[in-house]
Scaffold this active site. Structure first.
Site, PDB file in Angstrom:
ATOM      1  N   HIS A  80      -7.953  -5.384   0.007  1.00 27.46           N
ATOM      2  CA  HIS A  80      -6.691  -4.697   0.285  1.00 27.46           C
ATOM      3  C   HIS A  80      -5.970  -5.452   1.401  1.00 27.46           C
ATOM      4  O   HIS A  80      -6.041  -5.078   2.578  1.00 27.46           O
ATOM      5  CB  HIS A  80      -6.985  -3.248   0.690  1.00 27.46           C
ATOM      6  CG  HIS A  80      -5.785  -2.345   0.660  1.00 27.46           C
ATOM      7  ND1 HIS A  80      -5.086  -2.080  -0.503  1.00 27.46           N
ATOM      8  CD2 HIS A  80      -5.164  -1.650   1.639  1.00 27.46           C
ATOM      9  CE1 HIS A  80      -4.090  -1.252  -0.235  1.00 27.46           C
ATOM     10  NE2 HIS A  80      -4.113  -0.982   1.055  1.00 27.46           N
TER      11      HIS A  80
ATOM     12  N   SER B 155       0.833  -1.194   0.000  1.00 24.42           N
ATOM     13  CA  SER B 155       0.000   0.000   0.000  1.00 24.42           C
ATOM     14  C   SER B 155       0.881   1.262   0.000  1.00 24.42           C
ATOM     15  O   SER B 155       1.686   1.438  -0.912  1.00 24.42           O
ATOM     16  CB  SER B 155      -0.962  -0.043   1.195  1.00 24.42           C
ATOM     17  OG  SER B 155      -1.995   0.898   1.062  1.00 24.42           O
TER      18      SER B 155
ATOM     19  N   ASP C  31      -9.875  -4.931  -4.392  1.00 25.55           N
ATOM     20  CA  ASP C  31      -9.316  -3.869  -3.541  1.00 25.55           C
ATOM     21  C   ASP C  31     -10.197  -2.622  -3.625  1.00 25.55           C
ATOM     22  O   ASP C  31     -10.356  -2.036  -4.689  1.00 25.55           O
ATOM     23  CB  ASP C  31      -7.886  -3.554  -4.002  1.00 25.55           C
ATOM     24  CG  ASP C  31      -7.092  -2.755  -2.974  1.00 25.55           C
ATOM     25  OD1 ASP C  31      -7.705  -1.934  -2.263  1.00 25.55           O
ATOM     26  OD2 ASP C  31      -5.870  -2.949  -2.895  1.00 25.55           O
TER      27      ASP C  31
END
Length: 223
Positions: A203, A118, A172
């Site tokens: 995610h 991320s 996601d």
């Protein structure tokens, strides 16, 4: 921002000859990813040192200014104006210091993989593409380019052929798959060697993905 970051370090059973610097996501810490080391299922005699740094704490605009661990401020959900580039540059200096510390400890740069998830993946891509010495690989999980659909400025020719592993979840809802695809397309248009993998996940990180990461790391380090 100080360039010295606190880290969790997981040493191999044998003397380290390679290193993975793994950057966590927004609001997490190095402790969030340290458990992946045994989960990777690497050979018991591997010689990879894993370093999990903690990002500094700062206010994050999209979270109503709440203070949390972050590599940079996120100003909006607009991909082209999401990352505070001043913060990205500051964190890049900290990442470079981590790499240089490993080099000083006897691990050659070409035996170091820069990884991240991320926001940490954003930093691994940005910092790895611009690092002045050859790296073993760059791993970018569920992330995007901080510069949107264009490559960063001041790209390092030393890492023009460095293997890049990009992985993303097709479900996601934090960093849309489309953002990862934009990064992949920009990298491939720039001539980079990208291995792109998607998974039926949100995610997050899942076991099937860790298996692929393990195989890729062993290829990077030729173990």
């Amino acid at each position: 921002m100080s360039n010295t970051l606190e880290c969790i370090v997981v040493e191999p059973r044998t003397p380290a000859t390679a290193a993975v610097i793994w950057l966590h996501g927004l609001g997490d810490s190095g402790a969030g990813f340290a458990p992946v080391v045994p989960a990777l299922g690497l050979p018991s005699d591997h010689s990879i040192r894993f370093i999990f740094p903690h990002a500094p704490e700062q206010a994050v605009t999209i979270n109503a200014g709440y203070v949390m661990r972050a590599w940079y401020d996120i100003k909006s959900m607009d991909l082209h104006d999401r990352a505070d580039m001043q913060g990205v540059i500051a964190s890049e200096a900290s990442v470079k210091a981590l790499i240089n510390a490993q080099i000083a400890a006897g691990i050659p740069s070409e035996r170091i993989v820069l990884a991240g998830f991320s926001q940490g993946g954003v930093m691994s891509l940005f910092s790895g593409l611009r690092f002045e010495q050859k790296l073993a690989g760059i791993m970018a999980l569920s992330c995007y380019l901080p510069t949107g659909d264009v490559l960063p400025a001041q790209l390092s020719p030393e890492n023009a052929q460095t293997p890049i592993l990009q992985q993303h979840g097709i479900q996601d809802d934090v960093v849309p798959l489309s953002a990862g695809i934009l990064a992949k397309e920009a990298l491939m248009a720039g001539g980079y060697k990208v291995q792109w993998q998607t998974y039926p996940m949100p995610h997050s990180v899942i076991p099937a993905q860790l298996k692929d990461i393990s195989q890729w790391l062993l290829q990077c380090f030729e173990m």
